[in-house]
Design an enzyme around this catalytic site. Structure first.
Site, PDB file in Angstrom:
ATOM      1  N   LYS A 120       0.689  -1.407  -0.001  1.00  0.00           N
ATOM      2  CA  LYS A 120       0.056  -0.020  -0.023  1.00  0.00           C
ATOM      3  C   LYS A 120       0.858   1.261  -0.045  1.00  0.00           C
ATOM      4  O   LYS A 120       0.235   2.447  -0.148  1.00  0.00           O
ATOM      5  CB  LYS A 120      -0.923   0.048   1.234  1.00  0.00           C
ATOM      6  CG  LYS A 120      -2.022  -0.827   1.110  1.00  0.00           C
ATOM      7  CD  LYS A 120      -3.193  -0.598   2.208  1.00  0.00           C
ATOM      8  CE  LYS A 120      -2.959  -1.434   3.346  1.00  0.00           C
ATOM      9  NZ  LYS A 120      -3.908  -1.426   4.684  1.00  0.00           N
ATOM     10  N   LYS A 201     -13.163 -19.596   0.913  1.00  0.00           N
ATOM     11  CA  LYS A 201     -13.068 -20.239   2.265  1.00  0.00           C
ATOM     12  C   LYS A 201     -14.067 -19.373   3.297  1.00  0.00           C
ATOM     13  O   LYS A 201     -13.778 -18.017   3.157  1.00  0.00           O
ATOM     14  CB  LYS A 201     -11.675 -20.093   2.910  1.00  0.00           C
ATOM     15  CG  LYS A 201     -11.473 -20.471   4.396  1.00  0.00           C
ATOM     16  CD  LYS A 201     -10.049 -20.093   4.827  1.00  0.00           C
ATOM     17  CE  LYS A 201      -9.860 -20.689   6.247  1.00  0.00           C
ATOM     18  NZ  LYS A 201      -9.551 -20.209   7.208  1.00  0.00           N
ATOM     19  N   LYS A 204     -14.709 -14.835   8.839  1.00  0.00           N
ATOM     20  CA  LYS A 204     -15.400 -13.667   9.159  1.00  0.00           C
ATOM     21  C   LYS A 204     -14.409 -12.595   8.290  1.00  0.00           C
ATOM     22  O   LYS A 204     -15.044 -11.433   8.278  1.00  0.00           O
ATOM     23  CB  LYS A 204     -14.885 -13.464  10.548  1.00  0.00           C
ATOM     24  CG  LYS A 204     -15.869 -14.100  11.646  1.00  0.00           C
ATOM     25  CD  LYS A 204     -15.366 -13.983  13.081  1.00  0.00           C
ATOM     26  CE  LYS A 204     -14.755 -15.628  13.366  1.00  0.00           C
ATOM     27  NZ  LYS A 204     -14.136 -15.578  14.545  1.00  0.00           N
TER      28      LYS A 204
HETATM   29  P1  ADP Z   1     -12.105 -16.730  10.852  1.00  0.00           P
HETATM   30  O1  ADP Z   1     -11.322 -16.940   9.446  1.00  0.00           O
HETATM   31  O2  ADP Z   1     -13.467 -16.730  10.374  1.00  0.00           O
HETATM   32  O3  ADP Z   1     -11.526 -15.413  11.408  1.00  0.00           O
HETATM   33  P2  ADP Z   1     -10.705 -18.195  12.768  1.00  0.00           P
HETATM   34  O4  ADP Z   1      -9.327 -17.618  12.307  1.00  0.00           O
HETATM   35  O5  ADP Z   1     -11.178 -17.433  13.995  1.00  0.00           O
HETATM   36  O6  ADP Z   1     -11.591 -17.825  11.782  1.00  0.00           O
HETATM   37  O7  ADP Z   1     -10.739 -19.561  13.050  1.00  0.00           O
HETATM   38  C1  ADP Z   1     -10.914 -20.301  14.283  1.00  0.00           C
HETATM   39  C2  ADP Z   1     -10.926 -21.833  13.959  1.00  0.00           C
HETATM   40  O8  ADP Z   1     -11.679 -22.333  12.895  1.00  0.00           O
HETATM   41  C3  ADP Z   1      -9.625 -22.248  13.332  1.00  0.00           C
HETATM   42  O9  ADP Z   1      -9.040 -23.594  13.668  1.00  0.00           O
HETATM   43  C4  ADP Z   1      -9.789 -22.447  11.836  1.00  0.00           C
HETATM   44  O10 ADP Z   1      -8.892 -23.326  11.200  1.00  0.00           O
HETATM   45  C5  ADP Z   1     -11.137 -22.981  11.761  1.00  0.00           C
HETATM   46  N1  ADP Z   1     -11.688 -22.525  10.613  1.00  0.00           N
HETATM   47  C6  ADP Z   1     -12.120 -21.091  10.340  1.00  0.00           C
HETATM   48  N2  ADP Z   1     -12.701 -20.967   9.049  1.00  0.00           N
HETATM   49  C7  ADP Z   1     -12.674 -22.197   8.529  1.00  0.00           C
HETATM   50  C8  ADP Z   1     -13.210 -22.922   7.281  1.00  0.00           C
HETATM   51  N3  ADP Z   1     -13.783 -22.154   6.398  1.00  0.00           N
HETATM   52  N4  ADP Z   1     -13.032 -24.083   6.995  1.00  0.00           N
HETATM   53  C9  ADP Z   1     -12.390 -24.950   8.092  1.00  0.00           C
HETATM   54  N5  ADP Z   1     -12.179 -24.541   9.403  1.00  0.00           N
HETATM   55  C10 ADP Z   1     -12.041 -23.255   9.638  1.00  0.00           C
END
Ligand code: ADP
Ligand code: TRP
Length: 333
Positions: A120, A201, A204
Site C-alpha cells: 500500500k 473459504k 469472518k
Molecule cells: P475466521 O477465518 O472466520 O476469522 P478463525 O481464524 O477465528 O476464523 O478460525 C478459528 C478456527 O476455525 C481455526 O481453527 C480455523 O482453522 C477454523 N476455521 C475457520 N474457518 C474455517 C473454514 N472455512 N473451514 C475450516 N475451518 C475453519
C-alpha cells in the site's frame, strides 16, 4: 495415547460460524473423548483487534455458550478464559527471553500485515501493534503452561505450534531438563476449507460466513444468498463443483447426498430448490444445539460460574508449571 493432554483456544472475535464448527469445534470435541482436554477462550489474543469492552464480553460469552451447546461437558473438559489465568502472562514474559526476534519477523500474521503495508506504500508498521508481533509467544505460553501434547488447529496455525516447540526446546536445552512438554499440532485436513456464501473459504474476514446461531428464518434467508451461476431450472447441474452441494454434504447422510446429486444430474432442479434442501438439513442439525445455546446465553451468571470453576482448576496446573520454571531459572525465592 491415554493420559495425553489436548488443548486449544478460540479467539472471541465474532459469532462462530459453520467453518469454525466443522474445522475446529467438532474435531476438538472428538479428541476430548479420548484425551484430557483443556479448551479456553483466547480473549487476550482477541484484544489485538477487539478493543471495546461490551463487545469483548459478548463475544466471550458467545464462545463459551457455543462450546457447551456443541457438546462440551465442563465437568470433563477444562473450560476457562485465558485472562483468568495470570500465569499465562508471566510465562509469556519468561518465553520472550528465549524467543529470537527473527522468529517473530517470520510469523505469518505479522509478515502478512507488514507486506500489505509495503504494497500500500504506507509506513511498514502501520496498524501493527506489539500484540500482533508477539502473538506467537502468547500462544506458546497458552500451550506450554498446560503440559500440552496435542493442539488441534486449522492449517494456518501450524507455524505457531512449531514456534511453541522451538521455544520449549530452547528452554529445556538451556536448563538441561524437560521443564516444558513439547507439543504437536493436529490438523483436520479434510475439513480445512469449508466454503462460504461466495464459494471462497468461509471466514469472518471475507464477510461470507454462515453464523451458527441464527433463527430458522434468518438462516433460510441467508442460505438463499449463496452465490450460484446463471444455469436455469431445466439445465443439468454438476453437484461436485457446486458450493451448495459442498455445504449440503457436511450435514447429510450418504443417502441424502446420493438423492440430491441425482436431482442435480437429471435437470429440473433450480438453485432455489437446492438451497431449500440445504436449509432443511442445516436447520435440522442446528436446531437442538441452537435451543441449548439460547438457554445458555440467557444465563450469564451460570456461564460465569462455569468459567470461574474452570479457571480455578486451570490455575492449579498453571501455578505448578510456573513454579517449576521459576525454580529452574533462579527467579524469586
Ligand atoms: P475466521 O477465518 O472466520 O476469522 P478463525 O481464524 O477465528 O476464523 O478460525 C478459528 C478456527 O476455525 C481455526 O481453527 C480455523 O482453522 C477454523 N476455521 C475457520 N474457518 C474455517 C473454514 N472455512 N473451514 C475450516 N475451518 C475453519
Ligand atoms: N491463534 C489461534 C487462532 O487464531 C487461537 C489460539 C490462541 C490458540 N492460543 C491458542 C489455539 C493456543 C491453540 C492453542 O485460531
Amino acid at each position: 495415547m491415554a493420559g495425553k493432554v489436548v488443548l486449544t483456544g478460540i479467539k472471541p472475535t465474532g459469532i462462530p460460524h459453520i467453518g469454525n464448527y466443522f474445522g475446529a469445534i467438532r474435531p476438538a470435541l472428538g479428541l476430548a473423548d479420548n484425551f484430557e482436554a483443556r479448551y479456553f477462550i483466547a480473549d487476550y489474543h482477541a484484544l489485538n483487534s477487539v478493543q471495546d469492552s461490551a463487545t469483548m464480553r459478548d463475544y466471550t460469552y458467545q464462545i463459551a455458550a457455543t462450546w457447551i451447546a456443541c457438546g462440551l461437558d465442563p465437568k470433563k473438559v477444562l473450560l476457562y478464559r485465558q485472562s483468568d489465568v495470570p500465569e499465562t502472562f508471566e510465562l509469556s514474559t519468561f518465553l520472550m527471553a528465549f524467543t529470537a526476534k527473527g522468529l517473530m519477523n517470520r510469523a505469518h500474521a505479522y509478515k502478512d500485515a507488514f507486506s500489505k503495508n509495503l504494497e500500500k506504500g504506507v509506513d511498514q508498521d502501520h496498524e501493527i501493534n506489539m500484540g500482533l508481533f508477539t502473538y506467537p509467544v502468547l500462544m506458546a505460553a497458552d500451550i506450554l503452561l498446560f503440559d500440552t501434547d496435542l493442539v488441534p488447529v486449522g492449517r494456518d496455525q501450524k507455524q505457531h505450534i512449531e514456534i511453541a516447540c522451538d521455544i520449549a526446546q530452547r528452554i529445556n536445552h538451556n536448563y538441561g531438563a524437560e521443564l516444558l512438554r513439547v507439543p504437536q499440532p493436529v490438523i483436520s485436513s479434510t475439513l480445512d476449507l469449508i466454503p462460504g456464501l461466495d464459494g471462497r473459504k468461509m471466514s469472518k474476514s471475507y464477510g461470507n460466513t454462515i453464523p451458527l446461531w441464527l433463527s430458522s428464518k434468518e438462516l433460510r434467508k441467508l442460505l438463499m444468498k449463496i452465490t450460484t451461476n446463471s444455469q436455469g431450472v431445466e439445465e443439468v447441474k454438476d453437484p461436485d463443483t457446486c458450493n451448495i452441494f459442498a455445504l449440503f454434504k457436511l450435514f447429510s447422510t450418504e443417502e441424502q447426498q446420493a438423492e440430491l446429486a441425482a436431482r442435480y444430474r437429471v435437470g429440473g432442479l433450480g438453485w432455489g430448490h437446492a438451497k431449500q434442501a440445504l436449509f432443511e438439513v442445516v436447520d435440522a442439525h442446528l436446531a437442538p444445539m441452537r435451543e441449548k445455546y439460547d438457554a445458555l446465553i440467557a444465563d450469564k451468571a451460570a456461564l460465569d460460574a462455569i468459567l470461574d470453576e474452570g479457571a480455578s482448576r486451570a490455575r492449579v496446573i498453571s501455578a505448578a508449571t510456573m513454579g517449576r520454571l521459576r525454580k529452574a531459572a533462579g527467579l524469586g525465592r
